[in-house]
Design an enzyme around this catalytic site. Structure first.
Site, PDB file in Angstrom:
ATOM      1  N   CYS A  63       0.796  -1.228   0.000  1.00 15.73           N
ATOM      2  CA  CYS A  63       0.000   0.000   0.000  1.00 15.73           C
ATOM      3  C   CYS A  63       0.830   1.281   0.000  1.00 15.73           C
ATOM      4  O   CYS A  63       0.268   2.371  -0.049  1.00 15.73           O
ATOM      5  CB  CYS A  63      -0.964  -0.022   1.186  1.00 15.73           C
ATOM      6  N   HIS A 121      -2.582   8.013   6.410  1.00 13.12           N
ATOM      7  CA  HIS A 121      -2.879   6.750   5.734  1.00 13.12           C
ATOM      8  C   HIS A 121      -4.255   6.267   6.192  1.00 13.12           C
ATOM      9  O   HIS A 121      -5.058   5.834   5.380  1.00 13.12           O
ATOM     10  CB  HIS A 121      -1.798   5.720   6.050  1.00 13.12           C
ATOM     11  N   HIS A 181      -9.731   2.106   0.283  1.00 12.74           N
ATOM     12  CA  HIS A 181      -8.285   1.913   0.222  1.00 12.74           C
ATOM     13  C   HIS A 181      -7.936   1.400  -1.172  1.00 12.74           C
ATOM     14  O   HIS A 181      -8.230   0.255  -1.514  1.00 12.74           O
ATOM     15  CB  HIS A 181      -7.856   0.908   1.296  1.00 12.74           C
TER      16      HIS A 181
END
Length: 402
Positions: A163, A296, A331
């Site tokens: 990620c 994040h 996400h």
């Protein structure tokens, strides 16, 4: 002497919209892309909603002008849409495009197309050549196909660090410019939703069937999303030569790999602290100079606590405004770093801090809380954008206004 690095264009496609303008409008009006799945055929389409780009592959081909035949995966099509917009926004000529580098990030590549053959490949009665199925499964395939279609010849590379992938692609592009290997690099990432992704994260038990709530004490996990985003990085010398007006400067960046666990961040926030500290040190600024942090903020129990503790450790009693924009887009995995870097530039341009949607209940372990509603008329000189990857690969980008 290393060179300054500027961003002169960007392009983006997410569940919020097919281009930068539509994404901006969704952010301003607090419109999330979360909802039931309509394009991906999965048994979880209603039970595990996500943030899906509501365009079928044929529509993406029409949007990008990609060939009608086979070959382009959904990841490549999403990437191509964002890449073309970034090139248009920067005003690059065909000659400049050919002389550019491209660094694209992905975690799954063409797994969405590859998984269609799963049962055929697992059938011992089937006979044939396995190799013909493997092209789309190669993570680098999407980048090579985009580069070939656009005409980029100078430098081609793919980065996959989970990620934090597209944040790391931007860092690597900046390093190539700083060390005078290239004058211009287009960096970012692309990710398509797939059964593999949904089933995999579901097996980790970190998917929330409701809209995610980063930094909220009631958080139960993340929502997945898909999309692509790219930024055009150029050296100071190239900006002067072309007389292009930069959108922002990539002033600093940092990467830390604490290797605490395969999928979890260090619980004390060490990785987040080190990455942010490195970014500030490179930029030559103090924590008090930072005006906003795009966190994040995945809404998982581990991430939000780890990141929150890292932020508190670095900024002490003077934590700047911070929020996670993942309730908007879900996400987007490898694309998250470049998606959110663009959201940071939009925030600078609009003088707005994007809200951390769905936040109500503060975390008892933290003394800080995110911005819960849109803030207007905010002077944003320096913005940090955080991206965390599996294995503790943590990255921070520091963007400066110009």
């Amino acid at each position: 002497m290393s060179q300054r690095v500027f961003i002169t264009g960007y392009g983006i496609i997410t569940s919020l919209g097919k281009d930068a303008s539509e994404n901006l409008q969704s952010l301003v009006h607090g419109k999330s892309g979360y909802g039931e799945l309509h394009v991906l055929d999965t048994i979880h389409r209603t039970t595990l909603p996500a943030c899906e780009v509501k365009l079928h592959d044929q529509q993406l081909k029409e949007l990008t002008g990609a060939p009608a035949g086979t070959g382009f995966t959904r990841t490549a099509l999403l990437g191509l849409a964002a890449l073309q917009e970034a090139i248009r926004m920067a005003g690059l000529t065909e000659t400049e495009v050919r002389a550019s580098g491209i660094l694209s990030a992905t975690t799954n590549g063409g797994i969405r197309e590859f998984e269609k053959y799963y049962y055929e490949l697992m059938d011992p009665q089937q006979r044939g050549d396995f190799v013909r199925f493997t092209d789309t499964a190669n993570p680098g395939e999407h980048c090579e196909r985009m580069a070939d279609f656009i005409g980029i010849k100078k430098y081609i590379g793919t980065i996959s660090t989970a990620c934090s992938s597209s944040a790391n692609s931007i860092m690597h592009g900046a390093q190539l410019i700083r060390h005078k290997k290239l004058d211009r690099v287009i960096c970012g990432g692309a990710e398509a939703l797939s059964k593999f992704t949904i089933n995999g994260f579901n097996s980790l038990m970190i998917l929330d069937p409701e809209s995610c709530r980063p930094f909220d004490s009631t958080r139960k996990g993340l929502n997945l999303g898909e999309g692509a985003a790219y930024v055009v990085l150029e050296s100071e010398a190239e900006v002067i030569r072309s007389k292009r007006k930069p959108i922002a400067e990539l002033k600093g960046y940092g990467n830390a790999n604490d290797a605490f666990h395969q999928t979890a961040s260090s619980p004390d926030g060490k990785g987040a602290f080190l990455a942010m500290e490195q970014a500030l040190s490179m930029a030559g600024i103090k924590p008090g100079d930072v005006n906003y942090i795009n966190a994040h903020g995945t809404a998982t129990e581990n991430n939000d606590l780890s990141e929150g503790l890292g932020i508190q450790r670095l900024f002490g009693e003077h934590v700047p405004d911070f929020s996670s924009t993942k309730p908007f887009t879900g996400h987007t995995l490898a694309a998250a770093g470049s998606v959110e870097a663009i959201f940071c530039m939009m925030a600078m341009q609009q003088q707005m801090v994007w809200p951390n949607l769905n936040f109500v209940n503060p975390m008892p372990e933290l003394s800080i809380r995110p911005v819960a509603s849109l803030k207007r008329q905010v002077k944003l000189n320096y913005i940090l954008s955080n991206s965390f990857g599996f294995g503790g690969n943590t990255s921070s980008l520091l963007l400066a206004s110009v």
